[in-house]
Design a protein around this motif. Structure first.
Motif, short mmCIF file in Angstrom:
data_model
loop_
_atom_site.label_atom_id
_atom_site.label_comp_id
_atom_site.label_asym_id
_atom_site.label_seq_id
_atom_site.Cartn_x
_atom_site.Cartn_y
_atom_site.Cartn_z
N MET A 221 43.94 51.70 24.99
CA MET A 221 43.77 52.06 26.41
C MET A 221 42.80 51.09 27.08
O MET A 221 43.06 50.59 28.18
CB MET A 221 43.25 53.49 26.54
N ALA A 222 41.70 50.79 26.38
CA ALA A 222 40.74 49.83 26.91
C ALA A 222 41.36 48.44 27.04
O ALA A 222 41.15 47.73 28.04
CB ALA A 222 39.51 49.78 26.01
N ILE A 223 42.16 48.07 26.04
CA ILE A 223 42.83 46.77 26.05
C ILE A 223 43.80 46.68 27.23
O ILE A 223 43.85 45.67 27.95
CB ILE A 223 43.57 46.54 24.72
N ALA A 224 44.58 47.74 27.46
CA ALA A 224 45.55 47.74 28.56
C ALA A 224 44.85 47.59 29.90
O ALA A 224 45.32 46.85 30.78
CB ALA A 224 46.39 49.02 28.52
N GLY A 225 43.72 48.30 30.07
CA GLY A 225 42.97 48.20 31.31
C GLY A 225 42.45 46.80 31.54
O GLY A 225 42.54 46.26 32.65
N LYS A 226 41.92 46.19 30.50
CA LYS A 226 41.39 44.83 30.61
C LYS A 226 42.53 43.82 30.85
O LYS A 226 42.36 42.85 31.60
CB LYS A 226 40.63 44.46 29.33
N ALA A 227 43.69 44.07 30.25
CA ALA A 227 44.84 43.18 30.44
C ALA A 227 45.29 43.20 31.90
O ALA A 227 45.68 42.17 32.46
CB ALA A 227 46.00 43.61 29.53
N ALA A 228 45.24 44.38 32.53
CA ALA A 228 45.61 44.49 33.94
C ALA A 228 44.69 43.64 34.82
O ALA A 228 45.10 43.12 35.86
CB ALA A 228 45.55 45.96 34.39
N GLU A 229 43.47 43.47 34.37
CA GLU A 229 42.49 42.68 35.11
C GLU A 229 42.63 41.19 34.83
O GLU A 229 42.45 40.36 35.73
CB GLU A 229 41.08 43.15 34.71
N LYS A 230 42.99 40.83 33.58
CA LYS A 230 42.89 39.43 33.15
C LYS A 230 44.22 38.69 32.93
O LYS A 230 44.23 37.47 32.86
CB LYS A 230 42.12 39.39 31.82
#
Length: 230
Positions: free
Chosen positions: A109-118
Motif C-alpha cells: 500500500m505504501a509502495i503504491a502510494g509512493k508510485a503514484a507520486e514518483k
C-alpha cells in the motif's frame, strides 16, 4: 486430516532444513547432485512424500533444479539472502504466512502510494507491458505468475527508493512458493481487473486511490489463501 497435513509439513520443513544446512556447510556445491528421494528417505527416516515436498519447495525457490530422468542438482549456494529455517517455516506455517501477508499489505500500500507520486512514463510503460502479458496469459490459459511479479516489481521500482526495492525483493522471495500454490485457486480476471485499477490510480497520480486499489487487491488474495487453508 488437517492434523496429518500439518505434521507432514513439519517433517518436510525438517528435510528442507537438512538440505539447506548441507549446502551451507559446503557438502554440496553448485552443480552437485543430491542423494535420490529414496536415499534421503533412508538418511532422515522420513516419508517419501515429505522428501518430495521439501525438494519441490527448494526447486520453486531456485535453490535446486530438477533434471528429468537424472536427479536433483544444486542451483545456488548463496542461501543467506534467500532461504533459512525461518523462511521455510514461514512458507509452511499458517500463522507466519498470515503475518507475511499482513506485512505485504502494509508494504505494498505504501509502495503504491509512493508510485503514484514518483512513477515516470517509462515506469508506466513497464506496468502496462506487464498488464498486456497478463491478459495474453489468460487468453492462452498460461500461468500468470510471471506477469504478476513483473507488474508489482515495476510499481516498486517506480518509487525510486532503493530500501523499498530491497525489502520488497526479500518479501517476494519469501512468498514465491506461496504464490505458486495460490495459482491453483486464482481468479485470473479478477486479479487482472485489480491490477488495472492500481495502474490507473498510479497513472493519474492519485496516491489515496492507488493505496486503496492495492488494499482491495491484496485483501482478495488473502481471502483466497484462507480458502486454501479451509
Amino acid at each position: 486430516m488437517g492434523g496429518g497435513r500439518k505434521l507432514a509439513e513439519k517433517v518436510s520443513t525438517l528435510v528442507t532444513d537438512y538440505i539447506t544446512q548441507e549446502i551451507k556447510n559446503g557438502k554440496y556445491q553448485i552443480g552437485d547432485k543430491l542423494p535420490s528421494e529414496r536415499e534421503l528417505t533412508e538418511i532422515l527416516s522420513v516419508g517419501r512424500s515429505s522428501v518430495r515436498e521439501a525438494l519441490s519447495t527448494l526447486v520453486d525457490m531456485g535453490v535446486l533444479e530438477k533434471r528429468m530422468g537424472i536427479g536433483v542438482f544444486v542451483k545456488t549456494t548463496e542461501l543467506n539472502h534467500l532461504v533459512d529455517s525461518y523462511v521455510v517455516s514461514a512458507l509452511m506455517d499458517t500463522n507466519l504466512s498470515k503475518e507475511l501477508l499482513e506485512f505485504r499489505l502494509m508494504l505494498e500500500m505504501a509502495i503504491a502510494g509512493k508510485a503514484a507520486e514518483k512513477a515516470t512514463e517509462q515506469d508506466l510503460m513497464k506496468m502496462e507491458k506487464a498488464l498486456d502479458m497478463h491478459r495474453k496469459a489468460i487468453e492462452c490459459d498460461q500461468p500468470t505468475l510471471k506477469p504478476d511479479e513483473l507488474f508489482h516489481k515495476a510499481i516498486v521500482t517506480s518509487t525510486q527508493n532503493s530500501i523499498l526495492v530491497k525489502v520488497y525483493e526479500y518479501i517476494s522471495d519469501l512468498l514465491h512458493s506461496f504464490k505458486l500454490e495460490m495459482l491453483k485457486v486464482e481468479k485470473k480476471h479478477i486479479s487482472l481487473d485489480h491490477h488495472w485499477k492500481i495502474f490507473e490510480a498510479i497513472k493519474n497520480g492519485n496516491e489515496e486511490d492507488a493505496k486503496e486499489a492495492m488494499k482491495e487487491h491484496l485483501i482478495e488474495v488473502s481471502k483466497r489463501y484462507e480458502d486454501i487453508g479451509n
